[in-house]
Design a protein around this motif. Structure first.
Motif, PDB file in Angstrom:
ATOM      1  N   PRO A  83       0.770  -1.252   0.000  1.00 21.83           N
ATOM      2  CA  PRO A  83       0.000   0.000   0.000  1.00 21.83           C
ATOM      3  C   PRO A  83       0.808   1.313   0.000  1.00 21.83           C
ATOM      4  O   PRO A  83       0.444   2.243  -0.684  1.00 21.83           O
ATOM      5  N   GLY A  84       1.901   1.398   0.746  1.00 25.18           N
ATOM      6  CA  GLY A  84       2.605   2.693   0.816  1.00 25.18           C
ATOM      7  C   GLY A  84       3.748   2.819  -0.188  1.00 25.18           C
ATOM      8  O   GLY A  84       4.575   3.727  -0.092  1.00 25.18           O
ATOM      9  N   GLN A  85       3.788   1.943  -1.191  1.00 21.51           N
ATOM     10  CA  GLN A  85       4.987   1.909  -2.054  1.00 21.51           C
ATOM     11  C   GLN A  85       5.184   3.207  -2.844  1.00 21.51           C
ATOM     12  O   GLN A  85       6.309   3.693  -2.979  1.00 21.51           O
ATOM     13  N   ASN A  86       4.100   3.773  -3.343  1.00 24.03           N
ATOM     14  CA  ASN A  86       4.270   5.027  -4.095  1.00 24.03           C
ATOM     15  C   ASN A  86       4.771   6.164  -3.208  1.00 24.03           C
ATOM     16  O   ASN A  86       5.531   7.022  -3.659  1.00 24.03           O
ATOM     17  N   LEU A  87       4.371   6.147  -1.943  1.00 25.37           N
ATOM     18  CA  LEU A  87       4.859   7.172  -1.033  1.00 25.37           C
ATOM     19  C   LEU A  87       6.353   6.944  -0.738  1.00 25.37           C
ATOM     20  O   LEU A  87       7.142   7.896  -0.717  1.00 25.37           O
ATOM     21  N   ASP A  88       6.722   5.691  -0.544  1.00 24.50           N
ATOM     22  CA  ASP A  88       8.147   5.387  -0.359  1.00 24.50           C
ATOM     23  C   ASP A  88       8.955   5.855  -1.572  1.00 24.50           C
ATOM     24  O   ASP A  88      10.038   6.425  -1.444  1.00 24.50           O
ATOM     25  N   ARG A  89       8.396   5.585  -2.749  1.00 21.95           N
ATOM     26  CA  ARG A  89       9.101   5.996  -3.978  1.00 21.95           C
ATOM     27  C   ARG A  89       9.222   7.520  -4.038  1.00 21.95           C
ATOM     28  O   ARG A  89      10.277   8.063  -4.388  1.00 21.95           O
ATOM     29  N   CYS A  90       8.147   8.209  -3.673  1.00 20.72           N
ATOM     30  CA  CYS A  90       8.173   9.676  -3.684  1.00 20.72           C
ATOM     31  C   CYS A  90       9.265  10.186  -2.736  1.00 20.72           C
ATOM     32  O   CYS A  90      10.032  11.095  -3.068  1.00 20.72           O
ATOM     33  N   ARG A  91       9.336   9.566  -1.565  1.00 25.24           N
ATOM     34  CA  ARG A  91      10.302  10.052  -0.559  1.00 25.24           C
ATOM     35  C   ARG A  91      11.747   9.869  -1.015  1.00 25.24           C
ATOM     36  O   ARG A  91      12.588  10.733  -0.772  1.00 25.24           O
ATOM     37  N   THR A  92      12.040   8.745  -1.668  1.00 21.72           N
ATOM     38  CA  THR A  92      13.427   8.577  -2.152  1.00 21.72           C
ATOM     39  C   THR A  92      13.743   9.638  -3.199  1.00 21.72           C
ATOM     40  O   THR A  92      14.845  10.188  -3.219  1.00 21.72           O
ATOM     41  N   GLN A  93      12.761   9.935  -4.053  1.00 21.40           N
ATOM     42  CA  GLN A  93      13.026  10.918  -5.114  1.00 21.40           C
ATOM     43  C   GLN A  93      13.291  12.295  -4.495  1.00 21.40           C
ATOM     44  O   GLN A  93      14.223  12.992  -4.890  1.00 21.40           O
ATOM     45  N   PHE A  94      12.496  12.668  -3.498  1.00 21.91           N
ATOM     46  CA  PHE A  94      12.685  13.983  -2.883  1.00 21.91           C
ATOM     47  C   PHE A  94      13.995  14.043  -2.091  1.00 21.91           C
ATOM     48  O   PHE A  94      14.661  15.076  -2.056  1.00 21.91           O
ATOM     49  N   LYS A  95      14.372  12.924  -1.490  1.00 26.39           N
ATOM     50  CA  LYS A  95      15.654  12.880  -0.785  1.00 26.39           C
ATOM     51  C   LYS A  95      16.794  13.102  -1.787  1.00 26.39           C
ATOM     52  O   LYS A  95      17.743  13.850  -1.531  1.00 26.39           O
ATOM     53  N   LEU A  96      16.655  12.473  -2.955  1.00 24.79           N
ATOM     54  CA  LEU A  96      17.679  12.650  -3.992  1.00 24.79           C
ATOM     55  C   LEU A  96      17.723  14.103  -4.478  1.00 24.79           C
ATOM     56  O   LEU A  96      18.802  14.658  -4.691  1.00 24.79           O
ATOM     57  N   VAL A  97      16.559  14.704  -4.644  1.00 25.75           N
ATOM     58  CA  VAL A  97      16.506  16.100  -5.099  1.00 25.75           C
ATOM     59  C   VAL A  97      17.258  16.995  -4.098  1.00 25.75           C
ATOM     60  O   VAL A  97      18.109  17.807  -4.476  1.00 25.75           O
ATOM     61  N   ALA A  98      16.957  16.792  -2.813  1.00 34.24           N
ATOM     62  CA  ALA A  98      17.601  17.619  -1.784  1.00 34.24           C
ATOM     63  C   ALA A  98      19.119  17.399  -1.808  1.00 34.24           C
ATOM     64  O   ALA A  98      19.908  18.350  -1.691  1.00 34.24           O
ATOM     65  N   ASP A  99      19.513  16.152  -2.005  1.00 34.10           N
ATOM     66  CA  ASP A  99      20.947  15.840  -2.041  1.00 34.10           C
ATOM     67  C   ASP A  99      21.615  16.465  -3.273  1.00 34.10           C
ATOM     68  O   ASP A  99      22.711  17.012  -3.191  1.00 34.10           O
ATOM     69  N   MET A 100      20.927  16.397  -4.399  1.00 34.05           N
ATOM     70  CA  MET A 100      21.489  16.991  -5.622  1.00 34.05           C
ATOM     71  C   MET A 100      21.611  18.505  -5.469  1.00 34.05           C
ATOM     72  O   MET A 100      22.536  19.120  -6.008  1.00 34.05           O
ATOM     73  N   GLU A 101      20.675  19.101  -4.762  1.00 36.88           N
ATOM     74  CA  GLU A 101      20.750  20.543  -4.539  1.00 36.88           C
ATOM     75  C   GLU A 101      22.063  20.889  -3.830  1.00 36.88           C
ATOM     76  O   GLU A 101      22.744  21.840  -4.182  1.00 36.88           O
ATOM     77  N   GLU A 102      22.411  20.069  -2.852  1.00 36.77           N
ATOM     78  CA  GLU A 102      23.660  20.316  -2.117  1.00 36.77           C
ATOM     79  C   GLU A 102      24.888  20.048  -2.989  1.00 36.77           C
ATOM     80  O   GLU A 102      25.935  20.644  -2.797  1.00 36.77           O
ATOM     81  N   LYS A 103      24.742  19.122  -3.921  1.00 37.50           N
ATOM     82  CA  LYS A 103      25.911  18.710  -4.716  1.00 37.50           C
ATOM     83  C   LYS A 103      25.977  19.384  -6.077  1.00 37.50           C
ATOM     84  O   LYS A 103      26.794  19.002  -6.912  1.00 37.50           O
ATOM     85  N   MET A 104      25.101  20.353  -6.317  1.00 36.84           N
ATOM     86  CA  MET A 104      24.985  20.928  -7.670  1.00 36.84           C
ATOM     87  C   MET A 104      26.313  21.489  -8.186  1.00 36.84           C
ATOM     88  O   MET A 104      26.658  21.308  -9.348  1.00 36.84           O
ATOM     89  N   THR A 105      27.079  22.152  -7.306  1.00 38.27           N
ATOM     90  CA  THR A 105      28.356  22.731  -7.769  1.00 38.27           C
ATOM     91  C   THR A 105      29.292  21.626  -8.252  1.00 38.27           C
ATOM     92  O   THR A 105      29.903  21.732  -9.324  1.00 38.27           O
TER      93      THR A 105
END
Ligand code: ADP
Ligand code: GN1
Ligand code: MG
Length: 366
Positions: free
Chosen positions: A332-354
């Motif tokens: 049941p919560g798989q799409n939410l888990d998937r969403c959370r990994t994607q947002f975690k990656l986005v936040a991490d990429m923001e830090e690593k953009m340079t």
């Protein structure tokens, strides 16, 4: 996994309409179609029930795929390759069609199973990701002179992040599955990024970057690796081959393949963008496309990785809010888990953009 007797009977009936005679078992880990392996060694085939809620015109979709694979066959032959292994081959039905429409209104297609190949759900070593990058880069190069006018848009606005954002807003508004209270932090994260959603759409519209024929779904498990050579030889899952941006293919590959964990990993402390993998993919992709990629596309590569990840995250979130009607879920919560990994990656990429920008510069210095 064993199919029920009833499903087995149905599948046997379906397969009797193709020019093959085999047993069938469920196969693969795609999120969209139902895939089966039809095995009567030495002949093996892939049978797929096309998800026609998502792909609403399966006949036109198959015309796209036949046009693209016929074209690729010729290019591959010219390059001295083996078209039976390096692109998909559609098997027709007994009455010469690209699809069989069952009595229940479902659509089935069949491909040659590309044997002695492997599919990876996660990168196991740098070399693999390098080969995947070469394969997706080469795919785009091989289709660079293909007449895009011949292709229908199988899913309109597929990578239009602004439309995806609107779809998320509608899902929030409707709250169909009554899950909104569980996802308030994710909604906040999604809405806070609104200022970036139009960057690629605008660049295309202003013709700052070219429209090309692109794959649009460049997950690692959409490329087959040769068991002997370890090289990525065949790009599959051609349902979304349409006019698009090179940035979609690059960004989506990074989203999935440069993640340190699975798309549905629940322990978010394990999820980050692996810069070594980012570098490996960038190197392979630019090696293939250095002659055709434009400076503006190069400039947007790091950002596209972030935007494609964000876009996928909001798609998972919208689907969770809608009650899991688009992506297949196994719990049941798989799409939410998937969403959370994607947002975690986005936040991490923001830090690593340079650093990401520096890496891209290293492999493109004109
Ligand atoms: P989906 O759209 O659901 O992702 P895919 O077309 O990607 O479906 O197929 C799902 C999986 O089936 C792939 O990841 C791959 O493992 C396998 N597969 C699909 N087509 C072939 C093929 N022609 N030869 C070998 N394996 C295939
Ligand atoms: C779907 O079909 P598959 O599993 O290769 C989706 C992609 C998403 C991906 C997320 C037609 O890809 O757009 O990025 O899931 N395909 C379609 O894992 O929507
Ligand atoms: Mg797939």
């Amino acid at each position: 996994m064993k199919e029920s007797n009833q499903t087995e009977t149905v599948l046997r009936e379906i397969i009797s309409h193709f020019q093959v005679d085999t047993d069938i078992v469920p196969y693969g880990e795609g999120h969209i179609n139902d895939t089966y392996l039809a095995d009567s060694t030495p002949y093996k085939y892939i049978l797929q029930k096309i998800n026609h809620h998502i792909f609403q015109d399966p006949d036109r979709l198959m015309e796209n795929i036949v046009a693209v694979t016929d074209y690729l066959r010729k290019v591959i032959e010219k390059e001295g390759g083996d078209p039976d292994r390096e692109t998909l081959t559609v098997i027709k039905t007994k009455d010469g069609k690209n699809l069989y429409r069952s009595e229940t209104g479902d659509y089935y297609r069949m491909y040659i199973f590309v044997d002695r190949t492997k599919v990876y759900q996660m990168v196991e070593n740098q070399d693999q990701f390098y080969h995947a990058a070469k394969a997706f880069g080469k795919f785009q190069k091989q289709l660079s002179d293909f007449d895009a006018g011949k292709l229908v848009e199988t899913i309109p606005q597929f990578h239009n992040t602004c439309s995806r954002f609107e779809q998320l807003k509608a899902a929030i508004q409707e709250n169909k599955a009554g899950r909104i209270d569980e996802v308030l932090p994710e909604i906040e994260f999604a809405l806070a990024h609104e200022n970036e959603i139009s960057v690629i759409v605008d660049a295309l519209e202003k013709q700052e970057i070219p429209l090309r024929v692109t794959h649009n779904d460049t997950k690692l498990n959409n490329v087959l690796f040769d068991e002997d050579s370890g090289e990525a030889i065949c790009v599959i899952d051609l349902d979304t081959v349409m006019p698009g941006s090179l940035l979609y293919d690059y960004g989506d590959s990074i989203r999935f393949g440069a993640s340190s964990g699975a798309e549905d990993e629940q322990d978010l402390s394990k999820i980050y963008c692996d810069l070594n993998l980012f570098e490996t993919f960038t190197k392979g992709f630019l090696e293939e496309l250095s002659d055709s990629i434009t400076p503006k596309e190069v400039e947007l590569l790091p950002f596209s990785a972030k935007l494609m990840t964000y876009e996928c995250g909001i798609r998972f979130l919208a689907d969770y809010l809608n009650g899991d009607t688009y992506f297949k879920v196994h719990y049941p919560g798989q799409n939410l888990d998937r969403c959370r990994t994607q947002f975690k990656l986005v936040a991490d990429m923001e830090e690593k953009m340079t650093q990401m920008k520096q890496i891209v510069k290293k492999y493109y210095n004109r």
